[in-house]
Design a protein around this motif. Structure first.
Motif, mmCIF file in Angstrom:
data_model
loop_
_atom_site.group_PDB
_atom_site.id
_atom_site.type_symbol
_atom_site.label_atom_id
_atom_site.label_comp_id
_atom_site.label_asym_id
_atom_site.label_seq_id
_atom_site.Cartn_x
_atom_site.Cartn_y
_atom_site.Cartn_z
ATOM 1 N N VAL A 64 0.669 -1.156 0.019
ATOM 2 C CA VAL A 64 0.096 0.058 0.148
ATOM 3 C C VAL A 64 1.104 1.146 -0.026
ATOM 4 O O VAL A 64 0.521 2.246 -0.572
ATOM 5 C CB VAL A 64 -0.818 0.015 1.146
ATOM 6 C CG1 VAL A 64 -1.630 1.417 1.411
ATOM 7 C CG2 VAL A 64 -2.032 -1.107 0.968
ATOM 8 N N ARG A 67 2.239 1.529 -3.323
ATOM 9 C CA ARG A 67 1.160 1.492 -4.388
ATOM 10 C C ARG A 67 1.551 0.490 -5.352
ATOM 11 O O ARG A 67 0.995 0.605 -6.655
ATOM 12 C CB ARG A 67 1.054 3.012 -4.920
ATOM 13 C CG ARG A 67 0.493 3.817 -4.242
ATOM 14 C CD ARG A 67 0.037 4.933 -4.964
ATOM 15 N NE ARG A 67 -1.021 5.735 -3.855
ATOM 16 C CZ ARG A 67 -1.345 6.897 -4.235
ATOM 17 N NH1 ARG A 67 -0.877 7.789 -5.214
ATOM 18 N NH2 ARG A 67 -2.210 7.484 -3.304
ATOM 19 N N ARG A 71 -4.606 -3.313 -8.236
ATOM 20 C CA ARG A 71 -5.489 -1.982 -8.399
ATOM 21 C C ARG A 71 -5.654 -1.925 -9.910
ATOM 22 O O ARG A 71 -5.316 -2.567 -11.044
ATOM 23 C CB ARG A 71 -4.727 -0.563 -8.222
ATOM 24 C CG ARG A 71 -3.462 -0.329 -9.045
ATOM 25 C CD ARG A 71 -2.739 0.852 -8.413
ATOM 26 N NE ARG A 71 -1.692 1.204 -9.419
ATOM 27 C CZ ARG A 71 -0.648 0.873 -9.294
ATOM 28 N NH1 ARG A 71 -0.031 -0.077 -8.567
ATOM 29 N NH2 ARG A 71 0.370 1.245 -10.215
ATOM 30 N N GLU A 73 -5.653 -0.083 -12.698
ATOM 31 C CA GLU A 73 -4.653 1.055 -13.540
ATOM 32 C C GLU A 73 -5.249 1.322 -14.832
ATOM 33 O O GLU A 73 -5.346 2.528 -15.151
ATOM 34 C CB GLU A 73 -3.232 0.999 -13.387
ATOM 35 C CG GLU A 73 -2.698 2.186 -13.528
ATOM 36 C CD GLU A 73 -2.960 3.218 -12.479
ATOM 37 O OE1 GLU A 73 -3.123 4.473 -12.818
ATOM 38 O OE2 GLU A 73 -3.168 2.882 -11.447
ATOM 39 N N LEU A 88 -8.669 7.780 -6.528
ATOM 40 C CA LEU A 88 -7.615 7.529 -5.485
ATOM 41 C C LEU A 88 -8.267 7.833 -4.072
ATOM 42 O O LEU A 88 -7.770 7.339 -3.217
ATOM 43 C CB LEU A 88 -6.273 8.600 -5.666
ATOM 44 C CG LEU A 88 -5.500 8.165 -6.901
ATOM 45 C CD1 LEU A 88 -4.705 9.341 -7.206
ATOM 46 C CD2 LEU A 88 -4.856 6.802 -6.787
ATOM 47 N N ASP A 91 -10.293 4.748 -3.340
ATOM 48 C CA ASP A 91 -9.354 3.765 -2.762
ATOM 49 C C ASP A 91 -9.038 3.971 -1.274
ATOM 50 O O ASP A 91 -9.271 2.977 -0.483
ATOM 51 C CB ASP A 91 -8.146 3.720 -3.501
ATOM 52 C CG ASP A 91 -8.185 2.989 -4.523
ATOM 53 O OD1 ASP A 91 -9.291 2.563 -4.875
ATOM 54 O OD2 ASP A 91 -7.307 3.081 -5.427
ATOM 55 N N ASN A 149 -0.373 8.621 1.604
ATOM 56 C CA ASN A 149 -0.579 8.698 0.018
ATOM 57 C C ASN A 149 -1.568 9.730 -0.253
ATOM 58 O O ASN A 149 -1.593 10.393 -1.116
ATOM 59 C CB ASN A 149 -0.952 7.388 -0.359
ATOM 60 C CG ASN A 149 0.035 6.293 -0.709
ATOM 61 O OD1 ASN A 149 1.214 6.705 -0.471
ATOM 62 N ND2 ASN A 149 -0.271 5.029 -0.643
ATOM 63 N N ASP A 153 -1.223 12.914 -2.510
ATOM 64 C CA ASP A 153 -2.170 13.092 -3.788
ATOM 65 C C ASP A 153 -2.898 14.338 -3.642
ATOM 66 O O ASP A 153 -3.065 14.874 -4.734
ATOM 67 C CB ASP A 153 -3.264 11.910 -3.720
ATOM 68 C CG ASP A 153 -2.585 10.602 -4.120
ATOM 69 O OD1 ASP A 153 -1.749 10.448 -4.489
ATOM 70 O OD2 ASP A 153 -3.428 9.572 -3.696
ATOM 71 N N LEU A 165 2.118 7.347 -9.355
ATOM 72 C CA LEU A 165 1.847 5.976 -9.408
ATOM 73 C C LEU A 165 2.770 5.279 -9.968
ATOM 74 O O LEU A 165 3.027 5.481 -11.118
ATOM 75 C CB LEU A 165 0.416 5.883 -9.906
ATOM 76 C CG LEU A 165 -0.664 6.677 -9.438
ATOM 77 C CD1 LEU A 165 -2.004 6.737 -10.009
ATOM 78 C CD2 LEU A 165 -0.960 6.177 -7.914
#
Length: 172
Positions: A64, A67, A71, A73, A88, A91, A149, A153, A165
């Motif tokens: 995590v 990252r 996921r 992506e 994001l 998440d 994170n 972000d 990412l």
């Protein structure tokens, strides 16, 4: 300050390394003892399994943090910048909610194991709750990583910079 920075950079890796080395060491020594000396410690097959809890959940927090967890992506890259940011944040909310649920129920398990003086099979005084503590501790660390994170972000989003990412699962 140095200690906190070191912990931030190395907490998961240290937990994984120590647990894995002890686990591998026990297995290695006990295999030799079993085949060469025809004896084996009664706890040698249970302690490594319990140590694996620390390896797995610390590894989850590490993924995590970096990252590199599973996921979608390919799906997200088709969204615009704001859509990617919204994903994001979604998440982050899902990770935190899931982690809080895990912490709640596993903390109950740890407490129950502690109150009942549950001992690891094959030992006289090694408590099970020491190993069960891995789940709430590592999921708490996971929440910290999610919040770190989120902080990055939000800073990227405010400055309209691309999100950091990794492009593949092997990125560091």
């Amino acid at each position: 300050m140095f200690v906190l920075r070191w912990l931030d950079n190395n907490a998961e890796k240290t937990i994984i390394l120590i647990s894995y080395v002890v686990m591998a060491g026990i297995i290695f020594v006990e295999v030799i003892r079993r085949f060469v000396f025809n004896e084996q410690a009664p706890w040698s097959s249970t302690i490594p399994v319990y140590l694996f809890l620390w390896v797995v959940w610390a590894g989850c927090a590490q993924n995590v943090k970096l990252r590199t967890h599973l996921r979608f992506e390919e799906f997200r890259s088709r969204f615009g910048y704001t859509g990617q940011f919204a994903c994001l944040m979604l998440d982050a909310v899902l990770w935190i909610v899931f982690s809080l649920i895990v912490i709640y129920y596993t903390a109950e398990q740890v407490q129950l194991s502690r109150q009942n003086f549950a001992i690891v099979p094959g030992t006289n005084d090694t408590m099970q709750w020491w190993f069960y503590l891995a789940t709430p501790v590592c999921f708490s660390l996971l929440i910290i990583r999610v919040l770190q994170n989120v902080w990055r972000d939000i800073a990227c989003y405010r400055q309209r910079q691309p999100f950091n990412l990794p492009s593949n699962i092997m990125a560091d």
